[in-house]
Design a protein around this motif. Structure first.
Motif, PDB file in Angstrom:
ATOM      1  N   LYS A 208       5.212  -4.971   2.948  1.00 16.10           N
ATOM      2  CA  LYS A 208       6.412  -5.620   2.416  1.00 16.10           C
ATOM      3  C   LYS A 208       7.420  -5.896   3.522  1.00 16.10           C
ATOM      4  O   LYS A 208       8.036  -6.966   3.570  1.00 16.10           O
ATOM      5  CB  LYS A 208       7.039  -4.739   1.336  1.00 16.10           C
ATOM      6  CG  LYS A 208       6.232  -4.648   0.039  1.00 16.10           C
ATOM      7  CD  LYS A 208       6.945  -3.768  -0.972  1.00 16.10           C
ATOM      8  CE  LYS A 208       6.154  -3.671  -2.271  1.00 16.10           C
ATOM      9  NZ  LYS A 208       6.828  -2.791  -3.266  1.00 16.10           N
ATOM     10  N   ASP A 209       7.594  -4.907   4.416  1.00 11.27           N
ATOM     11  CA  ASP A 209       8.533  -5.100   5.528  1.00 11.27           C
ATOM     12  C   ASP A 209       8.058  -6.221   6.454  1.00 11.27           C
ATOM     13  O   ASP A 209       8.866  -7.014   6.956  1.00 11.27           O
ATOM     14  CB  ASP A 209       8.671  -3.804   6.330  1.00 11.27           C
ATOM     15  CG  ASP A 209       9.393  -2.718   5.546  1.00 11.27           C
ATOM     16  OD1 ASP A 209      10.100  -3.073   4.573  1.00 11.27           O
ATOM     17  OD2 ASP A 209       9.242  -1.531   5.895  1.00 11.27           O
TER      18      ASP A 209
ATOM     19  N   SER B 105       8.670  -9.522   4.709  1.00 13.68           N
ATOM     20  CA  SER B 105      10.113  -9.771   4.713  1.00 13.68           C
ATOM     21  C   SER B 105      10.580 -10.271   6.072  1.00 13.68           C
ATOM     22  O   SER B 105      11.396 -11.198   6.171  1.00 13.68           O
ATOM     23  CB  SER B 105      10.858  -8.487   4.341  1.00 13.68           C
ATOM     24  OG  SER B 105      12.252  -8.681   4.426  1.00 13.68           O
TER      25      SER B 105
END
Length: 299
Positions: free
Chosen positions: A6-7, A10
């Motif tokens: 997810k990071d 992002s």
């Protein structure tokens, strides 16, 4: 989906707008120009593949070589002195004994943020062909005849080179000043204790430690000089593309594309200019990379 993934996604989403804009505005036109260099196209009709014909036309055109000669001469006269003067100005502006340093820093940097049109108007008055123009008045004090600055071979080159020098010397000065302020004062104090004078400190401390900043300004100045367009175009006005005394390579390709409608030869010129810029930047970087270095004896 893991937190690490997810990071990562992002992060890519945050930087994606830059790469999208760069791809549309920068990368795509550059790639299209390379493709267009091998095509015959007037900007409206169908493209026709012509292979290396555009490069042959450009390389056999005496005006291209004249424009390259003009670009190199104006670049040398306009950029080489500004790098030397920029270092000297930055050195004096960095001295603690100089008063009103902030005022001088702003004054030196002002030409860089001045409108190009305003610069051209001012230099157009200074280098007018009239005998009463400031430039002709000054050289008249030394017994020289008035010069037609916008139409003579060397007059146009000198006027444009001075315009480039005046406009960009402050920019390089500020970069060098930032570099000087990053040098520890302890080095100068230690050199003073050891008996080194100001000239020796400048040669053996200032110049070597300014090497990264010098490499940056040399690279940027080389690229800028070979892409010279705004100054001669605005200074010469309507006659910029009809005379060859100060026509640069970028002016030559602009003339081919937008005056003659030959986008193929213009793109071929752009590709040749890219190769020249890479070669010149590499040579200048190699020449300046040895600043402040000492060869070991016996090696």
């Amino acid at each position: 989906m893991s937190e690490k993934t997810k990071d990562m996604i992002s992060g890519y989403l945050y930087v994606a707008p830059f790469f999208i804009v760069f791809g549309i505005i920068g990368l795509y036109p550059a790639a299209f120009s390379i493709v267009l260099a091998f095509q015959e196209w007037n900007g409206l009709g169908e493209m026709e593949f012509v292979g290396l014909s555009n490069f042959t036309v450009v390389l056999q055109d005496p005006l291209f070589w004249k424009s390259l000669y003009n670009t190199i001469i104006i670049g040398l006269m306009g950029t080489a002195p500004q790098l030397i003067v920029g270092i000297v100005l930055a050195y004096f502006l960095n001295l603690a004994v100089i008063r009103f340093t902030n005022f001088f820093r702003v004054t030196i940097f002002m030409p860089y943020i001045t409108s190009m049109v305003a610069v051209a108007l001012v230099f157009g008055v200074f280098f007018s062909s009239n005998e009463t123009a400031l430039a002709n008045y000054v050289i008249g004090l030394f017994g020289a005849d008035p010069v037609s600055w916008k139409t003579s071979e060397w007059g146009a080159k000198i006027a444009i080179a001075l315009m480039v020098f005046w406009r960009w010397v402050g920019y390089n000065t500020i970069i060098y000043l930032a570099g000087l302020q990053s040098i520890s004062k302890d080095l100068y104090e230690a050199a003073t204790i050891d008996g080194a004078n100001k000239v020796e400190q400048f040669i053996y401390i200032t110049i070597p430690l300014l090497k990264p900043f010098i490499l940056l300004t040399v690279f940027m100045s080389t690229v800028g000089a070979l892409q010279l367009f705004a100054e001669p175009t605005v200074f010469l006005g309507s006659s910029a593309f009809s005379r060859d005394e100060a026509m640069t390579v970028v002016m030559y390709l602009y003339r081919d594309a937008f005056n003659l409608g030959s986008f193929g030869t213009a793109s071929a010129t752009a590709v040749l200019l890219l190769i020249i810029i890479i070669g010149a930047a590499a040579i200048n970087t190699w020449l300046t990379s040895g600043l402040g270095s000492k060869k070991k004896r016996g090696v």
